[in-house]
Every structure is written in C-alpha cells, then in structure tokens.
Design an enzyme around this catalytic site. Structure first.
Site, mmCIF file in Angstrom:
data_model
loop_
_atom_site.group_PDB
_atom_site.id
_atom_site.type_symbol
_atom_site.label_atom_id
_atom_site.label_comp_id
_atom_site.label_asym_id
_atom_site.label_seq_id
_atom_site.Cartn_x
_atom_site.Cartn_y
_atom_site.Cartn_z
ATOM 1 N N ASN A 1 -35.515 30.758 -20.561
ATOM 2 C CA ASN A 1 -36.210 31.393 -22.475
ATOM 3 C C ASN A 1 -35.227 32.355 -22.686
ATOM 4 O O ASN A 1 -34.649 32.889 -22.839
ATOM 5 C CB ASN A 1 -37.482 31.708 -22.289
ATOM 6 C CG ASN A 1 -38.522 31.255 -21.411
ATOM 7 O OD1 ASN A 1 -38.352 29.640 -21.403
ATOM 8 N ND2 ASN A 1 -39.641 31.284 -20.934
ATOM 9 N N ALA B 1 -43.631 25.176 -14.642
ATOM 10 C CA ALA B 1 -43.795 25.401 -13.837
ATOM 11 C C ALA B 1 -44.391 27.168 -13.093
ATOM 12 O O ALA B 1 -43.974 27.686 -14.533
ATOM 13 C CB ALA B 1 -42.673 24.953 -12.716
ATOM 14 N N LYS C 1 -36.447 24.277 -28.254
ATOM 15 C CA LYS C 1 -37.377 24.974 -27.299
ATOM 16 C C LYS C 1 -37.549 26.091 -27.020
ATOM 17 O O LYS C 1 -38.674 26.886 -27.350
ATOM 18 C CB LYS C 1 -35.959 25.067 -25.879
ATOM 19 C CG LYS C 1 -36.571 26.033 -24.634
ATOM 20 C CD LYS C 1 -37.459 25.571 -23.586
ATOM 21 C CE LYS C 1 -38.406 26.262 -22.880
ATOM 22 N NZ LYS C 1 -38.059 26.397 -21.807
HETATM 23 O O1 KPL Z 1 -41.030 27.300 -20.841
HETATM 24 C C1 KPL Z 1 -42.206 27.871 -20.973
HETATM 25 C C2 KPL Z 1 -42.153 28.902 -20.454
HETATM 26 O O2 KPL Z 1 -43.565 29.455 -19.349
HETATM 27 O O3 KPL Z 1 -42.197 29.843 -20.707
HETATM 28 C C3 KPL Z 1 -42.987 26.960 -21.484
HETATM 29 C C4 KPL Z 1 -41.911 25.685 -21.916
HETATM 30 C C5 KPL Z 1 -43.723 27.065 -22.498
HETATM 31 C C6 KPL Z 1 -43.874 25.700 -20.133
HETATM 32 O O4 KPL Z 1 -44.681 26.489 -20.371
#
Ligand code: KPL
Length: 315
Positions: free
Chosen positions: A109, A135, A192
């Site tokens: 992320n 997940a 994203k």
């Molecule tokens: O990337 C995610 C996360 O939880 O960090 C999402 C796509 C929001 C899915 O929960």
C-alpha cells in the site's frame, strides 16, 4: 554466491503475502516465506496456510519457510509485502542475498517506498506492484480473501529489461491470482492510493468493515471530500482525474470488499504503527508541493496519528 532455485521468496507476513504464498505453493511453485524466527518458520511449514476464497471454497497449501536471517543463497524473485514503513529495514536483513539477478516486486500500500529502497539499494532491480485484492487474517494460519482483484506490476526507478516484463508477471500469475505488466503504472498507483485514502483511515478510526464506506449519507460525503481533494492533486501531477470516477471506484471497492478488515484497521487494533504517512500523508505532501490544500485528508491523517499516539499500551 549460490543461487536459490527458481521460484519466489516472500518478505512480509501480511494477508496479501499469505495469498500469494498459498497460491504459489498450491500450484507447485517453490515458494519460501521469510519469517521473523525459526519457530514461526517451523509452524508455517508444518501447518501451512488456508485461504477462504470469496465463494467459500478453501485453498490449503504448505509453502517453504525460513527465518529471515538464515540462508545465504542469493534470491532471484522476491515479493516484498511488508508494511510500507518497514520495507528498507526488512530488506537490510537480507541485503547479503540481493544481487544483480534479484528482481524485487514491491507489492504494498501507499507510495514512496520504491524511492526509499532505491536510495538505500541503488543497484537493486525493483518492480512496483499494486493490487486491488482484499484479504485479512482471521487466525494466524487462515486468510479470508474478501475481494478478487487485479494485480499490476510496472517499472520502478530502474527499468526492467523489456524481455523480462512478461516473464515476471507470468511467474507471479502462477499463483492463480491475476498479475499483469503495465507500461504506465502511475495512474493505477494513484487510483489505489485514493482507495486507501478513503477507506483505510475511516475504517480504522471507527473500527468498522470496508462496507461502511459504500453507504450513502455521511459515508458518501466523506468519500466525496477525500476524492475531490485527490482529483485536484492528481491533475496537478499531470494525471487525468475526475472526482466522480474516483468516488465510484471507492464505493465499488467498499461494496465488493464489504466484509474486509482494512489493513489500517488491523494495524490500529493490534497497536502497530500504520501506513498513514505513505497513504493520506503522501497525498498531503504532493498537495503541498503543488500549493494545494487537502483539509479532509489532513484531518484523517492527524486523527490516525492521534489515535496511534494515544493507543495506551496496545503495542
Ligand atoms: O488495500 C486495502 C487495505 O485494506 O489496505 C483495501 C484495498 C482498502 C482493502 O481493504
């Protein structure tokens, strides 16, 4: 320096890493999870991992595992699925195993980690990845895949030789999870980022599943505020962006991953540091660079920082 057999090494023990480890192992691809210590490696090899798919179907597999400090052979394909803020420190632990043949896919992320890695390991060939799979871990050996998404990889600071692009994405797709090469990843990374900006801090602060953000009323007002600010920053970055499309994407993800425990919610619950500096914090830094204000994202960032600072012994 001996070379590890073909296949993958996975650095980071989160939910997304678990999905790939299980998928690759189930497909018979040699995959080694690098664990914190010897005990966790032994338990993982003995018990394996189970993924509960969105349709309820279960996948069980036993990847190989070894403690991150063990092993000397150089690593060929490395999937880096650590928290953004832990990336450089985690790579330091295996620095002696990173060579000219290593291909490191950073599937995390947030934004800004590839540059941090490049600064510390200027010759390491990193590839950046982004996934819309969702997940969470329901027990230490069990993962719930809440949404079947897509994974895209593309060039990091050093371009990957063209002939290797599809070889690498196909090697990742052997997991049975979607994976493909994108020549221009920047827009996907921003899309994203916006999903994470809208979903992660709110679900963490309220301790609710992603689905809450699919609601109308106050949820939609918040999502819209985050997306309007993000669209302005994206445009300043020279990217095509329109707030309405971003809002639609967030609402769809929130709906489709409705029961997911966002990673930031899981981090706050466990008293861990969050990725806020690489998510809303990154957006704010880019806003500032363009002379833009992003008050909603700023408030969410400060609320998460305050929440973590006052977690009182949870860590
Ligand atoms: O990337 C995610 C996360 O939880 O960090 C999402 C796509 C929001 C899915 O929960």
């Amino acid at each position: 320096n001996t070379m590890s057999p073909s296949g993958w090494h996975i650095l980071g023990a989160g939910a997304i890493g678990g999905l790939y480890a299980t998928g690759l192992a189930a497909a018979g691809v040699p995959v080694t999870v690098l664990t914190r210590d010897t005990d966790s490696a032994a338990v993982l090899m003995r018990e394996g991992l189970t993924v509960e798919e969105p349709d309820g179907h279960e996948l069980h597999a036993r990847p190989l595992a070894e403690p991150v400090v063990a092993g000397g052979a150089s690593i060929r394909r490395l999937l880096v699925v650590t928290k953004a803020q832990d990336t450089v420190a985690a790579l330091e632990l295996i620095a002696h195993r990173l060579g000219p043949e290593t291909r490191a896919v950073l599937l995390q992320n947030g934004m800004g980690t590839a540059d941090a890695v490049h600064l510390r390991f200027p010759r390491l060939m990193t590839v950046i990845g982004t996934t819309t799979n969702a997940a969470y871990r329901s027990t230490p050996r069990r993962l719930v895949r809440a949404r079947r998404g897509e994974t895209w990889i593309g060039d990091g600071p050093l371009p990957l030789p063209v002939i290797e692009r599809h070889i690498l994405s196909e090697a990742l797709a052997e997991s049975g999870l979607h994976a493909a090469w994108d020549n221009d990843l920047k827009l996907r990374l921003w899309h994203k980022l916006v999903l994470n900006c809208a979903v992660n801090p709110v679900t963490a602060l309220l301790d609710v599943p992603n689905g809450v953000l699919a609601g109308t009323g106050p949820a939609r007002t918040l999502v819209a505020a985050v997306c309007i600010e993000a669209a302005a920053v994206m445009q300043a970055e020279g990217l095509p962006a329109d707030a309405r499309t971003l809002i639609e994407q967030v609402v769809r993800l929130a709906h489709e991953s409705g029961r997911n425990v966002s990673s930031m919610r899981a981090d706050v619950r466990a008293g861990r540091t969050t990725e806020i500096d690489f998510i809303n914090g990154y957006l704010l830094a880019r806003a500032q660079a363009h002379g833009l204000q992003a008050p909603c994202n700023r408030t969410l960032t400060e609320l998460i920082r305050l929440r973590t600072a006052t977690a009182g012994g949870a860590a």
